[in-house]
Motif scaffolding. Structure first.
Motif, PDB file in Angstrom:
ATOM      1  N   GLY A 101     -13.623 -21.334   4.498  1.00 55.44           N
ATOM      2  CA  GLY A 101     -12.620 -21.435   3.446  1.00 55.44           C
ATOM      3  C   GLY A 101     -12.566 -20.155   2.645  1.00 55.44           C
ATOM      4  O   GLY A 101     -13.611 -19.619   2.262  1.00 55.44           O
ATOM      5  N   VAL A 102     -11.372 -19.638   2.398  1.00 58.67           N
ATOM      6  CA  VAL A 102     -11.218 -18.429   1.595  1.00 58.67           C
ATOM      7  C   VAL A 102     -10.236 -18.690   0.465  1.00 58.67           C
ATOM      8  O   VAL A 102      -9.171 -19.271   0.673  1.00 58.67           O
ATOM      9  CB  VAL A 102     -10.783 -17.221   2.462  1.00 58.67           C
TER      10      VAL A 102
ATOM     11  N   GLU B 182     -17.205 -25.969  -2.945  1.00 60.95           N
ATOM     12  CA  GLU B 182     -18.608 -25.682  -2.642  1.00 60.95           C
ATOM     13  C   GLU B 182     -19.496 -26.871  -2.990  1.00 60.95           C
ATOM     14  O   GLU B 182     -20.455 -27.176  -2.275  1.00 60.95           O
ATOM     15  CB  GLU B 182     -19.041 -24.427  -3.387  1.00 60.95           C
ATOM     16  N   GLY B 183     -19.182 -27.566  -4.081  1.00 62.83           N
ATOM     17  CA  GLY B 183     -19.951 -28.757  -4.433  1.00 62.83           C
ATOM     18  C   GLY B 183     -19.759 -29.867  -3.429  1.00 62.83           C
ATOM     19  O   GLY B 183     -20.716 -30.567  -3.059  1.00 62.83           O
TER      20      GLY B 183
ATOM     21  N   ARG C 201     -21.495 -26.590   8.829  1.00 61.77           N
ATOM     22  CA  ARG C 201     -20.230 -26.292   9.515  1.00 61.77           C
ATOM     23  C   ARG C 201     -19.250 -25.543   8.623  1.00 61.77           C
ATOM     24  O   ARG C 201     -18.219 -25.054   9.105  1.00 61.77           O
ATOM     25  CB  ARG C 201     -19.573 -27.594   9.983  1.00 61.77           C
ATOM     26  N   VAL C 202     -19.553 -25.448   7.321  1.00 59.46           N
ATOM     27  CA  VAL C 202     -18.584 -24.941   6.343  1.00 59.46           C
ATOM     28  C   VAL C 202     -19.171 -23.760   5.579  1.00 59.46           C
ATOM     29  O   VAL C 202     -20.329 -23.799   5.146  1.00 59.46           O
ATOM     30  CB  VAL C 202     -18.188 -26.047   5.353  1.00 59.46           C
ATOM     31  N   ALA C 203     -18.369 -22.717   5.409  1.00 59.03           N
ATOM     32  CA  ALA C 203     -18.721 -21.580   4.558  1.00 59.03           C
ATOM     33  C   ALA C 203     -17.513 -21.224   3.713  1.00 59.03           C
ATOM     34  O   ALA C 203     -16.366 -21.475   4.104  1.00 59.03           O
ATOM     35  CB  ALA C 203     -19.140 -20.381   5.407  1.00 59.03           C
TER      36      ALA C 203
ATOM     37  N   LEU D 264     -14.880 -11.878   5.824  1.00 55.99           N
ATOM     38  CA  LEU D 264     -15.043 -13.089   6.613  1.00 55.99           C
ATOM     39  C   LEU D 264     -16.261 -12.992   7.534  1.00 55.99           C
ATOM     40  O   LEU D 264     -16.625 -11.905   7.976  1.00 55.99           O
ATOM     41  CB  LEU D 264     -13.788 -13.345   7.450  1.00 55.99           C
ATOM     42  N   PRO D 265     -16.887 -14.122   7.858  1.00 60.79           N
ATOM     43  CA  PRO D 265     -18.064 -14.087   8.735  1.00 60.79           C
ATOM     44  C   PRO D 265     -17.737 -13.864  10.207  1.00 60.79           C
ATOM     45  O   PRO D 265     -18.632 -13.555  10.996  1.00 60.79           O
ATOM     46  CB  PRO D 265     -18.694 -15.472   8.518  1.00 60.79           C
ATOM     47  N   TYR D 266     -16.467 -14.035  10.605  1.00 67.08           N
ATOM     48  CA  TYR D 266     -16.074 -13.862  12.000  1.00 67.08           C
ATOM     49  C   TYR D 266     -14.881 -12.912  12.085  1.00 67.08           C
ATOM     50  O   TYR D 266     -14.077 -12.819  11.159  1.00 67.08           O
ATOM     51  CB  TYR D 266     -15.692 -15.203  12.634  1.00 67.08           C
TER      52      TYR D 266
END
Length: 252
Positions: free
Chosen positions: A73-74, A85-86, A93-95, A110-112
């Motif tokens: 999610g951005v 985030e909470g 599975r979620v960042a 982004l991580p990817y």
């Protein structure tokens, strides 16, 4: 919505959904079609970018429908990201990434490098047409070959002004009836958030970033499809529509 044992993030999610549904009673239908097309085109375990994710509404429905999916999610909104985030704390599975989509370098956070699907809903109308077209070019660079981008948003056809006016009048009358039954609008929802001990500070920062509201453009679904093809997608067209909104799908 803070209890003696901490903040009830589920209650905040529910509250956000109800406020959004006041504006869009068919909100769940567009999410269903969006996930239908994700599964049809990229399979049951996609790597998804939830663009302008807000509280994570798309991510929540993605993981309920496709438990093998992963989501990044951005967003830039500190209050909505706090709820997201909470809500998803501890779910591997979620960042989440804090980034401004008007910054040309936001993909570097982004991580990817690539995603099977990039999904967004009721968010990009905050942008004017020129920066939105530039954003579409960056999104095209993030979607893998054979991957998809989908945007569900307000998309107005200016060639039908009488139809548009009639639909708007009917929709606003329905919304006023819902208000009399206690529905919160956008402004009232944020007033409640500003009074919460956990969300008060990120809500204040949110209004420092965005102001009261941003007025972008709402071009037609045909405009979105044309620009997406110009920016590098092989195919693009609406796959769902209501009298005022549409879901445009672009295939790389």
């Amino acid at each position: 919505m803070t209890t003696g044992t901490g903040t009830d993030w589920h209650a905040w999610q529910e509250s956000w959904d109800r406020q959004q549904e006041w504006y869009m009673p068919d909100r769940e239908e567009r999410f269903r079609i969006m996930l239908d097309m994700v599964e049809a085109l990229v399979g049951p375990e996609p790597r998804v970018l939830d663009l302008a994710c807000g509280t994570g509404s798309i991510t929540a429905r993605l993981l309920a429908r496709l438990p093998g999916a992963t989501s990044t999610g951005v967003d830039l909104d500190p209050a909505l990201l706090a709820i997201a985030e909470g809500t998803f704390a501890g779910d591997e599975r979620v960042a989440f990434v804090t980034a401004d989509l008007k910054d040309p370098d936001w993909p570097a956070k982004l991580p990817y490098d690539s995603y099977d699907a990039v999904l967004t809903a009721t968010a990009l109308h905050w942008l004017h047409s020129e920066p939105l077209a530039a954003l579409y070019g960056r999104i095209a660079g993030l979607v893998r070959e054979g991957g998809v981008f989908m945007n569900a948003d307000h998309m107005i056809d200016d060639t039908t002004p009488r139809i548009n006016a009639a639909e708007r009048a009917q929709r606003h009358a329905r919304m006023e009836r819902a208000r009399s039954d206690g529905a919160l609008d956008w402004t009232e929802w944020w007033q409640v958030a500003a009074q919460d001990p956990v969300l008060a500070e990120p809500t204040a920062r949110r209004f420092e970033i965005y102001g009261e509201h941003a007025d972008g453009d709402t071009p037609s679904a045909q405009w979105h499809a044309r620009v997406l093809r110009e920016k590098g997608f092989a195919e693009a067209r609406p796959v769902w529509c209501s009298p005022s909104d549409a879901l445009v799908l672009a295939l790389k």
